[in-house]
Design an enzyme around this catalytic site. Structure first.
Site, PDB file in Angstrom:
ATOM      1  N   ASP A  17      14.816  60.566  -9.053  1.00 20.37           N
ATOM      2  CA  ASP A  17      13.447  60.306  -9.199  1.00 20.37           C
ATOM      3  C   ASP A  17      12.254  61.603  -8.775  1.00 20.37           C
ATOM      4  O   ASP A  17      12.760  62.461  -8.113  1.00 20.37           O
ATOM      5  CB  ASP A  17      12.913  59.277  -8.435  1.00 20.37           C
ATOM      6  CG  ASP A  17      11.585  58.572  -8.875  1.00 20.37           C
ATOM      7  OD1 ASP A  17      11.198  58.819 -10.122  1.00 20.37           O
ATOM      8  OD2 ASP A  17      10.904  57.717  -8.023  1.00 20.37           O
ATOM      9  N   HIS A  34      12.437  66.513 -16.599  1.00 20.91           N
ATOM     10  CA  HIS A  34      13.619  66.194 -16.975  1.00 20.91           C
ATOM     11  C   HIS A  34      14.283  67.221 -17.435  1.00 20.91           C
ATOM     12  O   HIS A  34      15.476  67.221 -17.049  1.00 20.91           O
ATOM     13  CB  HIS A  34      13.337  64.955 -17.961  1.00 20.91           C
ATOM     14  CG  HIS A  34      12.699  63.617 -17.818  1.00 20.91           C
ATOM     15  ND1 HIS A  34      12.732  63.203 -16.475  1.00 20.91           N
ATOM     16  CD2 HIS A  34      11.602  63.016 -18.316  1.00 20.91           C
ATOM     17  CE1 HIS A  34      12.074  62.084 -16.520  1.00 20.91           C
ATOM     18  NE2 HIS A  34      11.277  62.015 -17.679  1.00 20.91           N
ATOM     19  N   LEU A 128      37.036  63.214  -9.658  1.00 18.80           N
ATOM     20  CA  LEU A 128      35.491  62.693  -9.543  1.00 18.80           C
ATOM     21  C   LEU A 128      35.539  61.687 -10.655  1.00 18.80           C
ATOM     22  O   LEU A 128      35.596  61.997 -11.680  1.00 18.80           O
ATOM     23  CB  LEU A 128      34.526  63.712  -9.401  1.00 18.80           C
ATOM     24  CG  LEU A 128      33.287  63.137  -9.475  1.00 18.80           C
ATOM     25  CD1 LEU A 128      32.876  62.554  -7.947  1.00 18.80           C
ATOM     26  CD2 LEU A 128      32.170  64.210  -9.607  1.00 18.80           C
TER      27      LEU A 128
HETATM   28  C1  FPP Z   1      12.834  59.420 -12.980  1.00 21.79           C
HETATM   29  O1  FPP Z   1      12.084  60.223 -12.730  1.00 21.79           O
HETATM   30  C2  FPP Z   1      13.710  59.977 -13.704  1.00 21.79           C
HETATM   31  C3  FPP Z   1      14.247  59.531 -14.980  1.00 21.79           C
HETATM   32  C4  FPP Z   1      13.463  58.419 -15.574  1.00 21.79           C
HETATM   33  C5  FPP Z   1      15.101  60.160 -15.595  1.00 21.79           C
HETATM   34  C6  FPP Z   1      16.215  61.089 -15.126  1.00 21.79           C
HETATM   35  C7  FPP Z   1      16.817  61.944 -15.761  1.00 21.79           C
HETATM   36  C8  FPP Z   1      17.492  63.268 -15.567  1.00 21.79           C
HETATM   37  C9  FPP Z   1      17.104  63.784 -14.559  1.00 21.79           C
HETATM   38  C10 FPP Z   1      17.548  64.014 -16.653  1.00 21.79           C
HETATM   39  C11 FPP Z   1      18.800  63.304 -17.516  1.00 21.79           C
HETATM   40  C12 FPP Z   1      19.754  64.363 -17.494  1.00 21.79           C
HETATM   41  C13 FPP Z   1      21.150  63.930 -18.182  1.00 21.79           C
HETATM   42  C14 FPP Z   1      22.147  64.889 -18.092  1.00 21.79           C
HETATM   43  C15 FPP Z   1      21.358  62.474 -18.876  1.00 21.79           C
HETATM   44  P1  FPP Z   1      10.372  60.037 -13.120  1.00 21.79           P
HETATM   45  O2  FPP Z   1       9.970  61.028 -14.524  1.00 21.79           O
HETATM   46  O3  FPP Z   1      10.137  58.713 -13.380  1.00 21.79           O
HETATM   47  O4  FPP Z   1       9.407  60.706 -12.152  1.00 21.79           O
HETATM   48  P2  FPP Z   1       8.193  60.386 -11.606  1.00 21.79           P
HETATM   49  O5  FPP Z   1       8.256  59.254 -10.511  1.00 21.79           O
HETATM   50  O6  FPP Z   1       7.641  61.857 -11.015  1.00 21.79           O
HETATM   51  O7  FPP Z   1       7.273  60.027 -12.612  1.00 21.79           O
END
Ligand code: FPP
Length: 260
Positions: A17, A34, A128
């Site tokens: 997150d 992201h 893994l």
């Molecule tokens: C939450 O952060 C994160 C997600 C919804 C997506 C996580 C995805 C990645 C790290 C990249 C994906 C990579 C691969 C390889 C599949 P948020 O955007 O909700 O954060 P915020 O709380 O700051 O809004």
């Protein structure tokens, strides 16, 4: 502090997150977070492998994330595709067993093919166990497991071990450690059944800033924690705690005292 290659934490899961906030703090659009976050995924997978962790499950896209702006949803889809293309060789070289849990039917055909071919190619690997939760929801997984059981065993009663076996990736087992980056302290519908006895670790670090060194330190710290699984003495697994419980129950029964 150094850490042995074979970590005692078998299954580690991460809620990645803080990407959106990380980008906004830098006056960028959320998707930029992201994009940066996906390169962190590669680093953490490598570190988990180096540490000898048995299974790493990453929350990449929840059932709730479908309600995000379409550009963000599309970016997350394309990051999965890019990751698979970029990391395929390394995954195979390191004998990593790759799997996706969740509903990916809404993904572009090419991405679905990449997922299924990598799953197939790595199916028998012993390294893994890398799992992406994509289009995933913990409640959804439990409901699906129960429905599967009912369908396959009409009229029978479900028990905990059988529910375990009906999950999307039963071979991963219970989660030993759940890490959430980004400062919030929530579970967000992630692996609800599997985290029953997980150690929890919340860090303020936003996912794009999460480094291998912090991951290693967390693993090190949590490895030192005493895990009792409801007992009063340290046990090394829920199973051994339950075995002790059964032994106690049996002894009490034999003494004809009975349990409350
Ligand atoms: C939450 O952060 C994160 C997600 C919804 C997506 C996580 C995805 C990645 C790290 C990249 C994906 C990579 C691969 C390889 C599949 P948020 O955007 O909700 O954060 P915020 O709380 O700051 O809004």
């Amino acid at each position: 502090m150094s850490l042995e290659k074979n970590s005692t934490l078998n299954h580690v899961s991460i809620i990645m997150d803080g990407n959106g906030r990380w980008a906004n703090e830098r006056a960028h659009q959320r998707v930029w977070g992201h994009i940066r976050g996906s390169s962190v995924v590669s680093d953490i997978v490598e570190e988990a492998d180096d540490l000898g962790i048995g299974a790493l499950t990453l929350y990449a896209f929840s059932t709730e994330n479908w309600s995000r702006p379409l550009t963000e949803v599309k970016t997350l889809f394309s990051l999965l595709k890019k990751f698979l293309k970029k990391e395929k060789k390394r995954i195979i070289k390191n004998q990593i067993r790759f799997k996706v849990i969740g509903d990916i039917t809404g993904l572009p055909e090419e991405t679905k093919k990449l997922v299924s071919s990598l799953e197939e190619e790595t199916r028998t690997f012993q390294g893994l166990k890398l799992t992406f939760a994509f289009g995933y929801g913990g409640r959804d997984e439990i409901v699906q497991a129960v429905n599967r059981f009912i369908k396959e065993n009409p009229g029978k009663e479900l028990d905990m071990n059988t529910l375990d076996e009906c999950l999307m990736a039963p071979e991963l087992g219970d989660v030993d450690l759940l890490i959430r980056t980004g400062g919030d302290q929530r579970i967000s519908n992630f692996l609800l059944w599997q985290i029953a006895y997980a150690e929890l670790y919340f860090t303020q670090t936003k996912w794009p800033d999460f480094k291998r060194s912090e991951f290693r330190n967390i693993i090190n710290e949590v490895t030192q924690r005493e895990r009792r699984f409801g007992s009063v003495v340290e046990t090394n697994s829920l199973d051994s705690s339950l075995t002790l419980a059964e032994k106690n129950k049996q002894e009490l029964k034999e003494m004809q005292i009975g349990t409350p």
